[in-house]
Design a protein around this motif. Structure first.
Motif, PDB file in Angstrom:
ATOM      1  N   UNK A 193       7.274 -12.653   0.297  1.00 51.96           N
ATOM      2  CA  UNK A 193       8.433 -11.998  -0.291  1.00 51.96           C
ATOM      3  C   UNK A 193       7.975 -10.911  -1.261  1.00 51.96           C
ATOM      4  N   UNK A 194       8.537  -9.726  -1.129  1.00 50.80           N
ATOM      5  CA  UNK A 194       8.224  -8.609  -2.003  1.00 50.80           C
ATOM      6  C   UNK A 194       9.487  -8.297  -2.785  1.00 50.80           C
ATOM      7  N   UNK A 195       9.478  -8.637  -4.065  1.00 51.98           N
ATOM      8  CA  UNK A 195      10.669  -8.482  -4.897  1.00 51.98           C
ATOM      9  C   UNK A 195      11.010  -7.013  -5.108  1.00 51.98           C
ATOM     10  N   UNK A 196      12.262  -6.736  -5.313  1.00 53.93           N
ATOM     11  CA  UNK A 196      12.709  -5.371  -5.608  1.00 53.93           C
ATOM     12  C   UNK A 196      12.292  -4.940  -6.982  1.00 53.93           C
TER      13      UNK A 196
ATOM     14  N   UNK B 172       0.647  -0.923 -11.016  1.00 52.46           N
ATOM     15  CA  UNK B 172       1.949  -1.552 -10.789  1.00 52.46           C
ATOM     16  C   UNK B 172       2.597  -0.962  -9.528  1.00 52.46           C
ATOM     17  N   UNK B 173       3.161  -1.826  -8.682  1.00 54.89           N
ATOM     18  CA  UNK B 173       3.840  -1.365  -7.470  1.00 54.89           C
ATOM     19  C   UNK B 173       5.223  -0.830  -7.838  1.00 54.89           C
ATOM     20  N   UNK B 174       5.539   0.351  -7.351  1.00 55.55           N
ATOM     21  CA  UNK B 174       6.876   0.886  -7.599  1.00 55.55           C
ATOM     22  C   UNK B 174       7.811   0.526  -6.443  1.00 55.55           C
ATOM     23  N   UNK B 175       9.045   0.995  -6.539  1.00 62.28           N
ATOM     24  CA  UNK B 175      10.080   0.669  -5.557  1.00 62.28           C
ATOM     25  C   UNK B 175       9.664   1.094  -4.146  1.00 62.28           C
ATOM     26  N   UNK B 176       9.086   2.273  -4.022  1.00 66.07           N
ATOM     27  CA  UNK B 176       8.684   2.769  -2.696  1.00 66.07           C
ATOM     28  C   UNK B 176       7.522   1.951  -2.146  1.00 66.07           C
TER      29      UNK B 176
ATOM     30  N   UNK C 127       7.571  -0.076   1.370  1.00 71.49           N
ATOM     31  CA  UNK C 127       6.515   0.104   2.376  1.00 71.49           C
ATOM     32  C   UNK C 127       5.930  -1.250   2.764  1.00 71.49           C
ATOM     33  N   UNK C 128       5.641  -2.086   1.785  1.00 71.64           N
ATOM     34  CA  UNK C 128       5.042  -3.397   2.069  1.00 71.64           C
ATOM     35  C   UNK C 128       5.975  -4.280   2.887  1.00 71.64           C
ATOM     36  N   UNK C 129       7.255  -4.274   2.549  1.00 71.68           N
ATOM     37  CA  UNK C 129       8.206  -5.092   3.325  1.00 71.68           C
ATOM     38  C   UNK C 129       8.260  -4.630   4.781  1.00 71.68           C
ATOM     39  N   UNK C 130       8.304  -3.325   4.991  1.00 72.02           N
ATOM     40  CA  UNK C 130       8.384  -2.788   6.365  1.00 72.02           C
ATOM     41  C   UNK C 130       7.092  -3.080   7.125  1.00 72.02           C
ATOM     42  N   UNK C 131       5.944  -2.833   6.502  1.00 72.41           N
ATOM     43  CA  UNK C 131       4.669  -3.048   7.199  1.00 72.41           C
ATOM     44  C   UNK C 131       4.434  -4.510   7.549  1.00 72.41           C
TER      45      UNK C 131
END
Length: 157
Positions: free
Chosen positions: A154-157, A5-9, A13-17
């Motif tokens: 889109x990478x949800x929060x 599972x992807x966490x908040x960090x 990271x994915x949004x920035x990259x």
């Protein structure tokens, strides 16, 4: 094996990259609240896990003589697994085809291609796409204005 599972960090990271694929790890770490080593380890894990599938340079299409964008609907004469596979193998070899999708609906495949001009389009259609295995019919759409084109998901929060 269930994907981690992807966490908040990870999501930050994915949004920035997606926006800044060449950002240094030190700066990326600062922006997500990690030091360099843990940030680098997270990015490498995201790559190993197949979440990050690659890094790409985005080119201005006109600068490489690919300013004309077209979408082509392709209908096949016959429908079977072997026919779809034969078409797929042939479509994968076409350099001007950016995307090719097997779809549901009134046609079988939707193709997105970039070419230099209308003469190239006529050649792409007549000498290439219509000669692919088992093609029965096509319908084309020439893009007059590109309103939005992105690779960012889109990478949800």
């Amino acid at each position: 094996m269930k994907p981690r599972e992807l966490d908040r960090i990870d999501r930050r990271i994915l949004r920035i990259l997606q926006q800044e694929g060449r950002i240094p790890f030190t700066e990326l770490g600062e922006r997500v609240g990690l030091s360099n080593t843990p940030c680098t380890e997270r990015v490498r894990r995201l790559e190993r896990d197949g979440v990050i599938t690659g890094y790409h340079a985005r080119l201005a299409p006109a600068s490489v003589k690919a300013g004309l964008l077209v979408f082509v609907e392709i209908s096949l004469a016959y429908k079977s697994g072997d026919i779809f596979e034969e078409f797929r193998r042939a479509a994968l070899k076409l350099p001007n085809v950016l995307e090719c999708h097997l779809v549901s609906g009134h046609f079988d495949y939707l193709i997105k291609a970039r070419i230099s001009e209308m003469a190239s389009y006529r050649k792409l259609l007549g000498s290439t796409l219509l000669t692919l295995p088992h093609v029965r019919d096509s319908r084309s759409y020439i893009v007059m204005e590109e309103v939005k084109e992105t690779l960012e998901l889109p990478v949800a929060d």
